[in-house]
Design a protein around this motif. Sequence first.
Motif, PDB file in Angstrom:
ATOM      1  N   ASP A 158       0.831  -1.204   0.000  1.00  0.00           N
ATOM      2  CA  ASP A 158       0.000   0.000   0.000  1.00  0.00           C
ATOM      3  C   ASP A 158       0.867   1.256   0.000  1.00  0.00           C
ATOM      4  N   THR A 159       1.979   1.201   0.743  1.00  0.00           N
ATOM      5  CA  THR A 159       2.895   2.347   0.797  1.00  0.00           C
ATOM      6  C   THR A 159       3.534   2.588  -0.557  1.00  0.00           C
ATOM      7  N   VAL A 160       4.014   1.519  -1.201  1.00  0.00           N
ATOM      8  CA  VAL A 160       4.650   1.656  -2.517  1.00  0.00           C
ATOM      9  C   VAL A 160       3.638   2.165  -3.545  1.00  0.00           C
ATOM     10  N   LYS A 161       2.401   1.705  -3.447  1.00  0.00           N
ATOM     11  CA  LYS A 161       1.350   2.171  -4.360  1.00  0.00           C
ATOM     12  C   LYS A 161       1.151   3.680  -4.215  1.00  0.00           C
ATOM     13  N   LYS A 162       1.157   4.160  -2.982  1.00  0.00           N
ATOM     14  CA  LYS A 162       0.997   5.599  -2.742  1.00  0.00           C
ATOM     15  C   LYS A 162       2.211   6.373  -3.254  1.00  0.00           C
ATOM     16  N   VAL A 163       3.388   5.806  -3.097  1.00  0.00           N
ATOM     17  CA  VAL A 163       4.599   6.454  -3.623  1.00  0.00           C
ATOM     18  C   VAL A 163       4.501   6.593  -5.135  1.00  0.00           C
ATOM     19  N   ALA A 164       4.061   5.513  -5.813  1.00  0.00           N
ATOM     20  CA  ALA A 164       3.960   5.523  -7.273  1.00  0.00           C
ATOM     21  C   ALA A 164       2.909   6.513  -7.766  1.00  0.00           C
ATOM     22  N   ALA A 165       1.917   6.817  -6.926  1.00  0.00           N
ATOM     23  CA  ALA A 165       0.913   7.812  -7.299  1.00  0.00           C
ATOM     24  C   ALA A 165       1.482   9.228  -7.223  1.00  0.00           C
ATOM     25  N   CYS A 166       2.567   9.380  -6.473  1.00  0.00           N
ATOM     26  CA  CYS A 166       3.203  10.695  -6.311  1.00  0.00           C
ATOM     27  C   CYS A 166       4.397  10.901  -7.229  1.00  0.00           C
ATOM     28  N   PHE A 167       5.164   9.821  -7.448  1.00  0.00           N
ATOM     29  CA  PHE A 167       6.414   9.923  -8.204  1.00  0.00           C
ATOM     30  C   PHE A 167       6.564   8.713  -9.124  1.00  0.00           C
ATOM     31  N   PRO A 168       7.254   8.851 -10.268  1.00  0.00           N
ATOM     32  CA  PRO A 168       7.619   7.667 -11.052  1.00  0.00           C
ATOM     33  C   PRO A 168       8.430   6.729 -10.147  1.00  0.00           C
ATOM     34  N   THR A 169       8.058   5.455 -10.149  1.00  0.00           N
ATOM     35  CA  THR A 169       8.664   4.503  -9.214  1.00  0.00           C
ATOM     36  C   THR A 169       9.060   3.229  -9.945  1.00  0.00           C
ATOM     37  N   ALA A 170      10.275   2.736  -9.669  1.00  0.00           N
ATOM     38  CA  ALA A 170      10.789   1.536 -10.324  1.00  0.00           C
ATOM     39  C   ALA A 170      11.373   0.586  -9.298  1.00  0.00           C
ATOM     40  N   ILE A 171      11.242  -0.705  -9.578  1.00  0.00           N
ATOM     41  CA  ILE A 171      11.919  -1.737  -8.787  1.00  0.00           C
ATOM     42  C   ILE A 171      13.010  -2.338  -9.665  1.00  0.00           C
ATOM     43  N   ILE A 172      14.247  -2.266  -9.195  1.00  0.00           N
ATOM     44  CA  ILE A 172      15.395  -2.817  -9.918  1.00  0.00           C
ATOM     45  C   ILE A 172      15.959  -3.954  -9.073  1.00  0.00           C
ATOM     46  N   THR A 173      15.874  -5.163  -9.581  1.00  0.00           N
ATOM     47  CA  THR A 173      16.171  -6.352  -8.783  1.00  0.00           C
ATOM     48  C   THR A 173      16.953  -7.381  -9.588  1.00  0.00           C
ATOM     49  N   GLY A 174      17.609  -8.278  -8.882  1.00  0.00           N
ATOM     50  CA  GLY A 174      18.274  -9.388  -9.544  1.00  0.00           C
ATOM     51  C   GLY A 174      17.310 -10.506  -9.906  1.00  0.00           C
ATOM     52  N   ARG A 175      16.124 -10.452  -9.373  1.00  0.00           N
ATOM     53  CA  ARG A 175      15.135 -11.491  -9.629  1.00  0.00           C
ATOM     54  C   ARG A 175      14.608 -11.438 -11.072  1.00  0.00           C
ATOM     55  N   ASN A 176      13.958 -12.527 -11.452  1.00  0.00           N
ATOM     56  CA  ASN A 176      13.198 -12.550 -12.692  1.00  0.00           C
ATOM     57  C   ASN A 176      12.110 -11.482 -12.603  1.00  0.00           C
ATOM     58  N   ARG A 177      11.961 -10.694 -13.659  1.00  0.00           N
ATOM     59  CA  ARG A 177      10.994  -9.596 -13.630  1.00  0.00           C
ATOM     60  C   ARG A 177       9.573 -10.088 -13.369  1.00  0.00           C
ATOM     61  N   ASP A 178       9.193 -11.193 -14.008  1.00  0.00           N
ATOM     62  CA  ASP A 178       7.839 -11.716 -13.809  1.00  0.00           C
ATOM     63  C   ASP A 178       7.622 -12.158 -12.363  1.00  0.00           C
ATOM     64  N   LYS A 179       8.666 -12.722 -11.760  1.00  0.00           N
ATOM     65  CA  LYS A 179       8.538 -13.199 -10.379  1.00  0.00           C
ATOM     66  C   LYS A 179       8.354 -12.036  -9.421  1.00  0.00           C
ATOM     67  N   VAL A 180       9.125 -10.983  -9.582  1.00  0.00           N
ATOM     68  CA  VAL A 180       8.993  -9.864  -8.650  1.00  0.00           C
ATOM     69  C   VAL A 180       7.649  -9.166  -8.859  1.00  0.00           C
ATOM     70  N   PHE A 181       7.119  -9.183 -10.086  1.00  0.00           N
ATOM     71  CA  PHE A 181       5.790  -8.611 -10.302  1.00  0.00           C
ATOM     72  C   PHE A 181       4.723  -9.421  -9.563  1.00  0.00           C
ATOM     73  N   GLU A 182       4.901 -10.747  -9.505  1.00  0.00           N
ATOM     74  CA  GLU A 182       3.972 -11.590  -8.743  1.00  0.00           C
ATOM     75  C   GLU A 182       3.949 -11.193  -7.273  1.00  0.00           C
ATOM     76  N   PHE A 183       5.095 -10.816  -6.740  1.00  0.00           N
ATOM     77  CA  PHE A 183       5.169 -10.385  -5.345  1.00  0.00           C
ATOM     78  C   PHE A 183       4.524  -9.014  -5.142  1.00  0.00           C
ATOM     79  N   VAL A 184       4.815  -8.085  -6.047  1.00  0.00           N
ATOM     80  CA  VAL A 184       4.432  -6.683  -5.841  1.00  0.00           C
ATOM     81  C   VAL A 184       3.010  -6.407  -6.327  1.00  0.00           C
ATOM     82  N   ARG A 185       2.672  -6.891  -7.517  1.00  0.00           N
ATOM     83  CA  ARG A 185       1.318  -6.774  -8.087  1.00  0.00           C
ATOM     84  C   ARG A 185       0.852  -5.324  -8.205  1.00  0.00           C
ATOM     85  N   LEU A 186       1.726  -4.455  -8.670  1.00  0.00           N
ATOM     86  CA  LEU A 186       1.376  -3.062  -8.922  1.00  0.00           C
ATOM     87  C   LEU A 186       1.774  -2.718 -10.359  1.00  0.00           C
ATOM     88  N   ALA A 187       0.782  -2.600 -11.237  1.00  0.00           N
ATOM     89  CA  ALA A 187       1.050  -2.404 -12.662  1.00  0.00           C
ATOM     90  C   ALA A 187       1.599  -1.016 -12.968  1.00  0.00           C
TER      91      ALA A 187
END
Length: 393
Positions: A158-187
């Motif tokens: 919920d916090t990250v969602k609110k951050v993304a509503a205020c500023f462009p927000t990116a997650i940069i990770t070593g994980r597979n992109r699809d896998k981290v999207f499954e965790f975060v679920r914020l399009a």
Amino acid sequence: MAARSEHTTVFSDSSSTHISGCRSSSFSSTSSIFSLFSHTAEAASTSSCPIMISSSKRISHHDNIHEHVFGWLEAMRASSPRTTNFLVNDELNNSIHDEARCQYIDWVAKHPSALCMFDEIMKMAIGKQVIVFLDYDGTLSPIVEDPDCAFMSDEMRDTVKKVAACFPTAIITGRNRDKVFEFVRLAELYYAGSHGMDIMGPAESCNGITADGGKVIDSKGNEVVFFQPASEYLPLMDEVCAMLKERARHYSGARVDHNKFCVTLHFRCVKEKDWLPLAEEVQTILECFPELSLTQGRKVLELRPSIEWHKGKALEFLLKSLGLDNSADVLPVYIGDDRTDEDAFNVLRERGIGCSILVSKVAKETCAAFSLQDPTEVMEFLQHLVRWRATTL
């Protein structure tokens, strides 16, 4: 093809062949991997950049393979948080804790808490477009033994969602992109997996910033930013992953993750007596594929393409895609806990812009200017950021 990494050596001999699952090339003997580590293994925890070893640094026939692998393991241990050994006496434990506490206090004086310094940081943001970059494991979620259970809390989401509503927000990770999207679920976020080698995000962010260049139509018919600088390596990474899984299955607790453009071997649940032979399996595979480099992380070894691309390059790509790379009116905020995040911290330092924050409870050499202790403090900082934005509207 993307430019080769500065860590690799380009050989003129192109007569590479594929025999029994290994690619072999002819070249002269170079300095050993151990010689590279001999002066860095002890200081790995104080290195300001992640260590990357190219397979083009070949082992001399007269060298002992155990020595090279030992260097990897020492660097990997140094990059992982130390734990207390409860088998030793309490007095020694107390001494270790006291020393670590003193080191941490001195370290925080150099890398002050981003929470304590929040008002000062926000003074840098006045009149500027803030853009937020976040690592995942150890930053938005706790480090856990099973990577499949590294869930972020609903409150963090919920916090990250609110951050993304205020500023462009990116997650940069070593994980597979699809896998981290499954965790975060914020399009509405931008996702850069495989240490930035697999980037996708909305063509227009929810706060009105429009991306420029590198756009494609996704499976749902949406226009998105898409970039894969190492796309030609996908078949190779599939092959390497299969080889490593076959060899790792003989070691209890070993886990191999195919993170698309990097293959990650987890040592966290492996008995330490098996670390050396397991790392030797990685050495053997690295010798077979001169296209690959090896990096160490927190109880992981990773094989990835030897191209000049990392989290710092992904940060620069996203800034450029959003039309913010040449602007003096932008403040990138990057928060991460891993050695691979140092590439991004270093980019911000070299550009003389931004706010870099390392997440750590122990003293580490870092390019980051500020620190936070754990994901709980990261969430608190992000919540402060959202409240600050509300006061500036």
